[in-house]
Design a protein around this motif. Structure first.
Motif, PDB file in Angstrom:
ATOM      1  N   LEU A   1       0.832  -1.208   0.000  1.00 51.99           N
ATOM      2  CA  LEU A   1       0.000   0.000   0.000  1.00 51.99           C
ATOM      3  C   LEU A   1       0.867   1.259   0.000  1.00 51.99           C
ATOM      4  CD1 LEU A   1      -3.196   0.514   2.108  1.00 51.99           C
ATOM      5  CD2 LEU A   1      -1.449   2.256   2.140  1.00 51.99           C
ATOM      6  N   VAL A   2       1.865   1.280   0.871  1.00 57.07           N
ATOM      7  CA  VAL A   2       2.726   2.455   0.983  1.00 57.07           C
ATOM      8  C   VAL A   2       3.564   2.644  -0.278  1.00 57.07           C
ATOM      9  CG1 VAL A   2       4.757   3.340   2.173  1.00 57.07           C
ATOM     10  CG2 VAL A   2       2.823   2.519   3.488  1.00 57.07           C
ATOM     11  N   THR A   3       4.114   1.545  -0.791  1.00 54.92           N
ATOM     12  CA  THR A   3       4.965   1.638  -1.973  1.00 54.92           C
ATOM     13  C   THR A   3       4.200   2.173  -3.173  1.00 54.92           C
ATOM     14  OG1 THR A   3       6.317  -0.203  -1.174  1.00 54.92           O
ATOM     15  CG2 THR A   3       6.468   0.340  -3.519  1.00 54.92           C
ATOM     16  N   ARG A   4       3.005   1.619  -3.412  1.00 53.72           N
ATOM     17  CA  ARG A   4       2.226   2.060  -4.565  1.00 53.72           C
ATOM     18  C   ARG A   4       1.760   3.503  -4.399  1.00 53.72           C
ATOM     19  NH1 ARG A   4       0.378  -2.045  -7.920  1.00 53.72           N
ATOM     20  NH2 ARG A   4      -0.286  -0.320  -9.248  1.00 53.72           N
ATOM     21  N   ALA A   5       1.346   3.874  -3.194  1.00 49.61           N
ATOM     22  CA  ALA A   5       0.879   5.243  -2.961  1.00 49.61           C
ATOM     23  C   ALA A   5       2.007   6.248  -3.182  1.00 49.61           C
ATOM     24  CB  ALA A   5       0.324   5.379  -1.547  1.00 49.61           C
ATOM     25  N   ALA A   6       3.198   5.947  -2.663  1.00 53.17           N
ATOM     26  CA  ALA A   6       4.330   6.859  -2.843  1.00 53.17           C
ATOM     27  C   ALA A   6       4.716   6.978  -4.308  1.00 53.17           C
ATOM     28  CB  ALA A   6       5.522   6.368  -2.023  1.00 53.17           C
ATOM     29  N   GLU A   7       4.650   5.861  -5.022  1.00 54.95           N
ATOM     30  CA  GLU A   7       5.015   5.870  -6.440  1.00 54.95           C
ATOM     31  C   GLU A   7       4.035   6.690  -7.264  1.00 54.95           C
ATOM     32  OE1 GLU A   7       4.888   2.589 -10.035  1.00 54.95           O
ATOM     33  OE2 GLU A   7       5.445   1.910  -8.028  1.00 54.95           O
ATOM     34  N   ILE A   8       2.753   6.487  -7.045  1.00 55.27           N
ATOM     35  CA  ILE A   8       1.746   7.183  -7.846  1.00 55.27           C
ATOM     36  C   ILE A   8       1.716   8.679  -7.523  1.00 55.27           C
ATOM     37  CG2 ILE A   8      -0.732   7.351  -8.326  1.00 55.27           C
ATOM     38  CD1 ILE A   8      -0.907   4.338  -7.746  1.00 55.27           C
ATOM     39  N   ALA A   9       1.825   9.012  -6.237  1.00 57.53           N
ATOM     40  CA  ALA A   9       1.730  10.417  -5.827  1.00 57.53           C
ATOM     41  C   ALA A   9       3.072  11.148  -5.902  1.00 57.53           C
ATOM     42  CB  ALA A   9       1.188  10.508  -4.403  1.00 57.53           C
TER      43      ALA A   9
ATOM     44  N   ALA B   1       5.652  10.897  -3.980  1.00 55.13           N
ATOM     45  CA  ALA B   1       5.947  11.364  -2.630  1.00 55.13           C
ATOM     46  C   ALA B   1       7.354  10.940  -2.226  1.00 55.13           C
ATOM     47  CB  ALA B   1       4.927  10.799  -1.640  1.00 55.13           C
ATOM     48  N   ASP B   2       8.007  11.784  -1.420  1.00 54.03           N
ATOM     49  CA  ASP B   2       9.344  11.475  -0.928  1.00 54.03           C
ATOM     50  C   ASP B   2       9.303  10.746   0.410  1.00 54.03           C
ATOM     51  OD1 ASP B   2      11.011  12.937  -2.997  1.00 54.03           O
ATOM     52  OD2 ASP B   2       9.714  14.555  -2.301  1.00 54.03           O
ATOM     53  N   LEU B   3       8.175  10.808   1.103  1.00 52.04           N
ATOM     54  CA  LEU B   3       7.975  10.063   2.346  1.00 52.04           C
ATOM     55  C   LEU B   3       6.549   9.533   2.357  1.00 52.04           C
ATOM     56  CD1 LEU B   3       8.691   9.196   5.290  1.00 52.04           C
ATOM     57  CD2 LEU B   3       7.829  11.426   6.023  1.00 52.04           C
ATOM     58  N   ALA B   4       6.400   8.277   2.739  1.00 51.24           N
ATOM     59  CA  ALA B   4       5.074   7.681   2.856  1.00 51.24           C
ATOM     60  C   ALA B   4       5.035   6.863   4.142  1.00 51.24           C
ATOM     61  CB  ALA B   4       4.757   6.791   1.654  1.00 51.24           C
ATOM     62  N   ALA B   5       3.912   6.926   4.835  1.00 54.28           N
ATOM     63  CA  ALA B   5       3.787   6.202   6.100  1.00 54.28           C
ATOM     64  C   ALA B   5       2.342   5.767   6.302  1.00 54.28           C
ATOM     65  CB  ALA B   5       4.242   7.073   7.278  1.00 54.28           C
ATOM     66  N   VAL B   6       2.183   4.655   7.024  1.00 52.41           N
ATOM     67  CA  VAL B   6       0.863   4.165   7.409  1.00 52.41           C
ATOM     68  C   VAL B   6       0.857   3.974   8.920  1.00 52.41           C
ATOM     69  CG1 VAL B   6      -0.682   2.169   7.383  1.00 52.41           C
ATOM     70  CG2 VAL B   6       0.204   3.071   5.246  1.00 52.41           C
ATOM     71  N   ALA B   7      -0.141   4.528   9.566  1.00 51.36           N
ATOM     72  CA  ALA B   7      -0.334   4.339  11.003  1.00 51.36           C
ATOM     73  C   ALA B   7      -1.701   3.701  11.223  1.00 51.36           C
ATOM     74  CB  ALA B   7      -0.235   5.668  11.749  1.00 51.36           C
ATOM     75  N   LEU B   8      -1.760   2.719  12.111  1.00 55.15           N
ATOM     76  CA  LEU B   8      -3.018   2.048  12.417  1.00 55.15           C
ATOM     77  C   LEU B   8      -3.533   2.507  13.767  1.00 55.15           C
ATOM     78  CD1 LEU B   8      -2.362  -1.603  11.187  1.00 55.15           C
ATOM     79  CD2 LEU B   8      -3.322   0.346   9.945  1.00 55.15           C
ATOM     80  N   LEU B   9      -4.850   2.663  13.848  1.00 57.11           N
ATOM     81  CA  LEU B   9      -5.488   3.089  15.092  1.00 57.11           C
ATOM     82  C   LEU B   9      -5.551   1.905  16.046  1.00 57.11           C
ATOM     83  CD1 LEU B   9      -6.949   5.490  16.473  1.00 57.11           C
ATOM     84  CD2 LEU B   9      -9.083   4.575  15.549  1.00 57.11           C
ATOM     85  N   LEU B  10      -4.991   2.077  17.247  1.00 49.92           N
ATOM     86  CA  LEU B  10      -4.982   0.993  18.218  1.00 49.92           C
ATOM     87  C   LEU B  10      -6.383   0.804  18.792  1.00 49.92           C
ATOM     88  CD1 LEU B  10      -1.644   1.779  20.099  1.00 49.92           C
ATOM     89  CD2 LEU B  10      -2.034   0.196  18.212  1.00 49.92           C
TER      90      LEU B  10
ATOM     91  N   VAL C   1       2.577   4.031  14.085  1.00 48.16           N
ATOM     92  CA  VAL C   1       3.147   4.082  12.736  1.00 48.16           C
ATOM     93  C   VAL C   1       3.773   2.727  12.450  1.00 48.16           C
ATOM     94  CG1 VAL C   1       4.721   5.263  11.171  1.00 48.16           C
ATOM     95  CG2 VAL C   1       3.566   6.555  12.972  1.00 48.16           C
ATOM     96  N   ARG C   2       3.079   1.931  11.652  1.00 46.38           N
ATOM     97  CA  ARG C   2       3.507   0.560  11.395  1.00 46.38           C
ATOM     98  C   ARG C   2       4.576   0.482  10.313  1.00 46.38           C
ATOM     99  NH1 ARG C   2      -0.275  -3.364  12.840  1.00 46.38           N
ATOM    100  NH2 ARG C   2       1.084  -4.862  11.793  1.00 46.38           N
ATOM    101  N   ILE C   3       4.560   1.415   9.372  1.00 48.63           N
ATOM    102  CA  ILE C   3       5.532   1.378   8.294  1.00 48.63           C
ATOM    103  C   ILE C   3       5.760   2.785   7.772  1.00 48.63           C
ATOM    104  CG2 ILE C   3       3.739   0.905   6.577  1.00 48.63           C
ATOM    105  CD1 ILE C   3       5.817  -0.713   5.035  1.00 48.63           C
ATOM    106  N   ALA C   4       7.013   3.084   7.429  1.00 46.76           N
ATOM    107  CA  ALA C   4       7.374   4.373   6.831  1.00 46.76           C
ATOM    108  C   ALA C   4       8.540   4.132   5.881  1.00 46.76           C
ATOM    109  CB  ALA C   4       7.762   5.388   7.910  1.00 46.76           C
ATOM    110  N   VAL C   5       8.471   4.713   4.707  1.00 44.86           N
ATOM    111  CA  VAL C   5       9.533   4.565   3.714  1.00 44.86           C
ATOM    112  C   VAL C   5       9.841   5.932   3.118  1.00 44.86           C
ATOM    113  CG1 VAL C   5       8.951   2.189   3.110  1.00 44.86           C
ATOM    114  CG2 VAL C   5       7.860   4.049   1.876  1.00 44.86           C
ATOM    115  N   GLY C   6      11.109   6.128   2.750  1.00 43.35           N
ATOM    116  CA  GLY C   6      11.497   7.377   2.124  1.00 43.35           C
ATOM    117  C   GLY C   6      12.278   8.277   3.058  1.00 43.35           C
ATOM    118  N   ARG C   7      12.264   9.546   2.749  1.00 46.77           N
ATOM    119  CA  ARG C   7      13.056  10.528   3.489  1.00 46.77           C
ATOM    120  C   ARG C   7      12.561  10.665   4.929  1.00 46.77           C
ATOM    121  NH1 ARG C   7      15.313  16.176   1.300  1.00 46.77           N
ATOM    122  NH2 ARG C   7      16.116  17.007   3.249  1.00 46.77           N
TER     123      ARG C   7
END
Length: 572
Positions: free
Chosen positions: A228-236, A238-247, A255-261
């Motif tokens: 999800l993060v990889t595709r979203a960053a590629e399409i948009a 973006a230099d940083l993409a992250a996904v956080a899940l509500l506990l 913040v479960r995953i973050a990629v980029g700057r």
């Protein structure tokens, strides 16, 4: 007789040479007009031929410079707050651009055209009241011509031309030509935007389908979040993409995953809903944007982590029916283009589609869990009705046969066999109890499952999967309270390794045996800091002490850290 025949009278008024010169001049002007019309038509065709918006904008500026014979030209796209969100210059060299510094945002003469979107023609820029000079290193510019570009009655941006070649001023004909080009440019830009919007929607739909397919095919949730993060960053872009899940039952996002700057500063953070950018999206349930996330007033808590980033967008992963499950955040570096509505609208649909897919996958897992529990109940019944009863019968038979044994050694061996059968029966009964357990908590479905889940979550924070080894009767020999504590200890130890160790390998060993449960987490990272904060380690020690156990943390001889958490297990 009359006088001799008179010669023809000269006609000086005709000024034949002057008339011929004037005719030639008008012919030249007509040819010039014809050539200019041809150039204008060619420019209109050129800007309308390409469907890539970035190329279209550059072609427009290049055509404008050629049509009015200007030294420099630029196209400024008007964004939010009536400022320039994009600025495409032509004629300025890379060295000149470096000396000038940041591109203009819409002040001075450029801002005048934004505030009053009508053609503006100046003999000298410096003479206009809105002019306040150029930055150091800027090339000299005197004459100026600017016209707005409109799309469906709304100003999209402005064309700026300066320095008419030869030192002349821009005239009314230049203005008319540029206005005509601006009309054609508006049509070309709208076509390119429609095409880009269609392609973008297609890309988001394809990405959403890939996420849905992965979730429903049984792919681990962490791998799906990576996708999800990889595709979203590629399409948009973006230099940083992250996904956080509500506990669950919480006011925090993980913040479960973050990629980029700057990904390391975001990965693994626990963010409250109030005072954070991602929390604002989760709290409102709607998309939020920022032109400069580093200075966004909504961010009031948490460590500094936005260095070098500017435009950002956060969209809740959820729907009105399902509620918010998490947040997807994208950011670009400072000075990049803002996230336009054409980009943000499909992003909302993508996040909603991902939320539905996650809900369906969770329902599928629930169904599989119900089926698994039913199978465990069947196995427990079979073990109880068949295995335990037969072992009990064999033990009773052997016990009754001991009175017929005369040899002491043979009697001793039979009695030991009876004890082994009793021990086996107790183990099976414990297994039956474990199979039928319905406790709540992280270890509700067994400590082995809790350990595997903790390792899977840590993989997204570490950037790699930790090695895991489990031995002993973890599911049936470890009480629920101890199993829950062990799962929490492992989660915290792995989180600490991800945040501080900078390791390339992490090993996890969970053992149940000799009356103790031992959890060991080792890494090859930087080791324990001298005099550093150890609140996390103190928490692990307190958990061990509460159960009558012990905790130790030491540096490994080969480098890195080893954490050992050991607590006693109750006797059978």
């Amino acid at each position: 007789m009359g006088s001799a025949e008179e010669s023809p009278t000269p006609v000086p008024q005709l000024r034949l040479d002057d008339l011929l010169d004037e005719l030639q001049s008008r012919l030249d002007a007509a040819r010039g007009t014809r050539d200019r019309v041809h150039s204008l038509l060619e420019a209109v065709l050129a800007v309308g031929r390409d469907l890539d918006l970035a190329q279209v904008l550059r072609h427009i500026v290049e055509a404008a410079v050629n049509l009015v014979d200007a030294e420099y030209g630029a196209l400024g796209v008007v964004g939010e707050n009536r400022r320039l969100s994009q600025f495409i210059p032509v004629g300025v060299t890379d060295e000149q651009a470096r000396r000038i510094g940041p591109l203009p945002s819409g002040h001075g003469i450029l801002g005048e055209l934004i505030r009053h979107p009508v053609p503006l023609r100046l003999a000298r820029i410096a003479d206009h009241p809105a002019s306040y000079g150029f930055p150091p290193g800027h090339p000299p510019m005197n004459s100026f011509l600017g016209v707005p570009i409109r799309i469906r009655g709304k100003v999209f941006g402005n064309l700026y031309l300066t320095e008419k070649r030869g030192g002349d001023e821009f005239d009314a004909e230049d203005e008319a030509v540029l206005e005509t080009l601006a009309v054609a440019a508006g049509v070309a830009i709208e076509n390119a935007r429609l095409y880009a919007r269609a392609r973008l929607r297609e890309q988001w739909l394809a990405a959403g389908a890939a996420v849905t397919s992965s979730l429903l095919s049984g792919t681990a949730e962490q791998e799906v979040l990576d996708l999800l993060v990889t595709r979203a960053a590629e399409i948009a872009r973006a230099d940083l993409a992250a996904v956080a899940l509500l506990l669950p039952d919480s006011e925090e996002l993980e913040v479960r995953i973050a990629v980029g700057r700057g990904a390391r500063e975001h990965r693994g953070l626990m963010l409250p809903l109030d005072g954070t950018f991602m929390g604002a999206a989760a709290r409102s349930g709607t998309l939020v944007t920022s032109s400069d996330v580093r200075n966004d007033p909504r961010i009031t808590v948490g460590p500094p982590r936005w260095a070098g980033l500017g435009p950002a967008v956060a969209v809740p992963i959820g729907t009105a029916e399902l509620g918010v499950r998490g947040v997807l955040m994208l950011a670009r570096t400072t000075g990049s283009a803002l996230f336009e509505p054409d980009e943000s609208t499909p992003l909302t649909g993508f996040a909603g589609q991902a939320a539905v897919a996650m809900e369906l996958a969770e329902r599928r897992r629930d169904s599989e869990q119900v089926a698994l529990l039913r199978e465990r109940d069947r196995i427990a019944r079979d073990l109880h009705d068949l295995a335990v009863q037969r072992l009990f019968a064999v033990g009773m038979t052997l016990q009754g046969a001991t009175r017929f044994i005369d040899h002491p050694e043979a009697e001793s061996r039979v009695l030991r066999a009876i004890d082994e059968l009793d021990e086996t029966a107790r183990t099976i009964r414990a297994t039956i109890f474990g199979l039928r357990a319905r406790d709540a908590g992280p270890a509700a479905h067994g400590l082995r499952a809790a350990v595997a889940a903790a390792a899977e979550r840590a993989a997204g924070l570490l950037g790699f999967a930790p090695a895991v080894r489990m031995t002993g009767l973890l599911d049936v020999g470890v009480p629920g309270e101890v199993a829950d504590e062990a799962a929490a200890v492992l989660q915290e130890a792995l989180s600490n390794a991800a945040k501080h160790a900078r390791a390339s390998a992490v090993d996890v060993v969970v053992e149940a045996g000799e009356g103790h449960l031992t959890v060991t987490v080792s890494d090859d990272g930087v080791g324990l800091p001298e005099g550093g904060r150890r609140s996390g380690l103190a928490n692990l020690a307190e958990r061990a002490a509460a159960l009558g156990g012990e905790f130790r943390a030491r540096a490994r001889p080969s480098g890195g850290t080893e954490l050992v958490w050991r607590v006693p297990l109750p006797d059978d």
